[in-house]
Motif scaffolding. Sequence first.
Motif, mmCIF file in Angstrom:
data_model
loop_
_atom_site.group_PDB
_atom_site.id
_atom_site.type_symbol
_atom_site.label_atom_id
_atom_site.label_comp_id
_atom_site.label_asym_id
_atom_site.label_seq_id
_atom_site.Cartn_x
_atom_site.Cartn_y
_atom_site.Cartn_z
ATOM 1 N N ASN A 69 -74.802 -31.042 -90.720
ATOM 2 C CA ASN A 69 -76.231 -31.356 -90.810
ATOM 3 C C ASN A 69 -76.457 -32.702 -90.121
ATOM 4 O O ASN A 69 -77.121 -32.784 -89.107
ATOM 5 N N CYS A 103 -82.032 -29.464 -90.346
ATOM 6 C CA CYS A 103 -83.202 -28.588 -90.229
ATOM 7 C C CYS A 103 -84.436 -29.357 -89.722
ATOM 8 O O CYS A 103 -84.459 -30.592 -89.750
ATOM 9 N N ASN A 123 -80.824 -29.690 -95.453
ATOM 10 C CA ASN A 123 -80.315 -28.373 -95.019
ATOM 11 C C ASN A 123 -79.916 -28.374 -93.548
ATOM 12 O O ASN A 123 -80.556 -29.027 -92.725
ATOM 13 N N ASP A 154 -79.744 -26.444 -89.987
ATOM 14 C CA ASP A 154 -80.571 -25.441 -89.312
ATOM 15 C C ASP A 154 -79.684 -24.217 -89.044
ATOM 16 O O ASP A 154 -78.792 -24.248 -88.185
ATOM 17 N N LEU A 155 -79.947 -23.139 -89.784
ATOM 18 C CA LEU A 155 -79.043 -21.977 -89.739
ATOM 19 C C LEU A 155 -79.080 -21.270 -88.386
ATOM 20 O O LEU A 155 -78.060 -20.768 -87.919
ATOM 21 N N VAL A 157 -78.999 -30.724 -99.946
ATOM 22 C CA VAL A 157 -78.846 -29.425 -99.292
ATOM 23 C C VAL A 157 -78.954 -28.377 -100.403
ATOM 24 O O VAL A 157 -78.330 -28.520 -101.462
ATOM 25 N N SER A 158 -79.730 -27.336 -100.172
ATOM 26 C CA SER A 158 -79.945 -26.339 -101.233
ATOM 27 C C SER A 158 -78.735 -25.411 -101.363
ATOM 28 O O SER A 158 -77.955 -25.227 -100.417
ATOM 29 N N GLU A 183 -79.016 -22.258 -101.633
ATOM 30 C CA GLU A 183 -79.331 -21.144 -100.738
ATOM 31 C C GLU A 183 -78.792 -21.425 -99.327
ATOM 32 O O GLU A 183 -78.163 -20.560 -98.704
ATOM 33 N N ASN A 184 -79.031 -22.642 -98.840
ATOM 34 C CA ASN A 184 -78.584 -23.007 -97.494
ATOM 35 C C ASN A 184 -77.046 -22.963 -97.419
ATOM 36 O O ASN A 184 -76.469 -22.445 -96.451
ATOM 37 N N ARG A 190 -75.829 -19.452 -97.211
ATOM 38 C CA ARG A 190 -76.006 -18.872 -95.860
ATOM 39 C C ARG A 190 -74.948 -19.417 -94.898
ATOM 40 O O ARG A 190 -74.453 -18.705 -94.027
#
Length: 461
Positions: A122, A144, A159, A161-162, A193-194, A196-197, A200
Motif C-alpha cells: 500500500n 487506494c 487499503n 488498490d486491488l 486496512v480493512s 475485506e481488503n 481480497r
Amino acid sequence: MSDPTIIEPFRIRSVEPMRFTSRAEREAALAAVGYNLFGLRADDVLIDLLTDSGTGAMSSEQWAALMRGDESYAGARSFERFHAVVSELTGFEHIIPTHQGRAAERILFGAMVADGDVVPNNTHFDTTRANVEYQGAEARDLVCVEGRDLQLEAPFKGNIDLEKLEATLRDEGDRVPLVLVTITNNSGGGQPVSLENLRRVRELCDRYDTPFILDACRFAENAWFIHEREDGQSTRTPREIAREVFRLADGCTISLKKDGMANIGGLLALNDAEVAARCRDALILTEGFPTYGGLAGRDLDALAVGLQEVTDPDYLRYRVRTAAYLAEKAWQAVVPTVRPAGGHAVYLDAGALLSHLPQTALPAQALACELYLEGGVRGVEIGTLMFGRPGVDGAADEVAPHELVRLALPRRTYTQSHVDYVGEVIAAVAERAADIPGYRIVEQPRWLRHFTARLEPLPTA
Ligand SMILES: Cc1ncc(COP(=O)(O)O)c(C=O)c1O
C-alpha cells in the motif's frame, strides 16, 4: 454517566522529569545540528513526538517479566514464552525474533527479493523501501484512491488498490516475489486496512501464486479500527480480528517497538520452511542465534506480555482516541491534517498550511522546525526531505507526493494535558504560518537522507 471522558487506562507509578528550555536555547540547539531534528539531544526536547517506535512505557507486568528473563544463549525459556504468544496470535509456523523491524525486512528481502523485481505495497515505510531498493528491486506504492486524498474522510484509506495490484501481478509476472501490505499504513497517514481488503489480497496472491507478507507493526491498532468501522466486526474482539488478519498472510515482518509495547524488538514469521531456513542462516550471520535474534532474553519476556496487553479494548480505545483528540486540537487552530486521524499519530498537512513554500523549499521540514522552536515539540518530516531525491545530471530534484509532519504518540507515555499543550504550540505556529521560512539541504548521505542530512533556512524576502 453518558459519554464519559476516555481516560488513560493506567496509573503512573514511576515518573521521568522533563527539561524546559528557552526559545533562545532551542534556536541554538537546532542551528548546531543543521536544522535536522534527528540530531537534537533528547534533553533539549520537551514533548518528543518523533516516533511511537520504542518510546512507550512498559506496564508493571512487563517490568516484572524482565526479571524472569532467561539469558541462555540457546533454547531459553524466554524464547519459549515469546514463541507461545506469537504463535497463538499469528499462527505462523516459523517464528524468528530480530532486534527490530528493519532487520526482519533486510533478512526477508535478502532471501526473497532479487535485482529487477517489483515489490507492491500500500505504501512502503522508509526503511522498507530502502531495504527493497537495496536488493535492486522497485518498491511500488499502490494505495487506494481515497488514501491519496489527504482531506477525504473514509474509513479504510490504507487499503491497497486491488485493481492496480492485480495489474502488477499480471504484468510483472515472476518479477513480483511477494506482496506486502502495511497495517496500519504509516507513511500514508496511519490509516487502517480493512479485513475485506486483506481477504481480497489473499485471493489475488492465491490466483497469482505469490506470497503475501504483512508489515504488521501496528496490527492491534488496525484491528481496533476494523472492530470500530467495518460492517459485521463490532461484536468481535480486537484479538479475534488480529488473529484472523495474520492467518490471511503467509508471513510477516513486525517492528515490535510499536504494538509489541516494548522498547526494542522485531519479528520475522513465515509459513514457508525453506525460506525460513535461509532467513535463519542470515539471522545467525548478523543478528544472533534463532532463539534470541539480537535480543536479550528479558526483552523477549517483555514482548510476550506486551503482545497480550496491546489488544485490550480499553487500551486501544484510549490509544486511538488520543490521536483523534490531538487532530481536533489542530482543526480548532485551522491546521489541516490527514483525515481521519491515524491510530498512532496525527499528520499535519504542511503543504497546505505553508502554501507559500514550494516543495523544493521543504515545507514539512520547515513546519517541524517551527514546532520545535515554538514549544520544544519534536515531530518528524514525512515529505521531500524523507522521500525526495536530488536531481541527476542537472534535472530538477524529485519531490514527495505530500508534505506532512507526523506527530507520533508514544504508547502510555503522555497525558491529556501534554496533548493540550501540543495543541497550543500548533495554534501558535499556525498564527504566523505565512512568515515561516523554507529550507535547503547542504549535506546529505546516499540512503535515508532525512536521518543525517544538514540543512539551512532560506533567506526570507
Ligand atoms: C510500517 C513500518 N515498517 C517498518 C518499520 C521499521 O521498524 P524498525 O524501526 O523497528 O526497524 C517501521 C518503523 O517505524 C514502520 O512504521
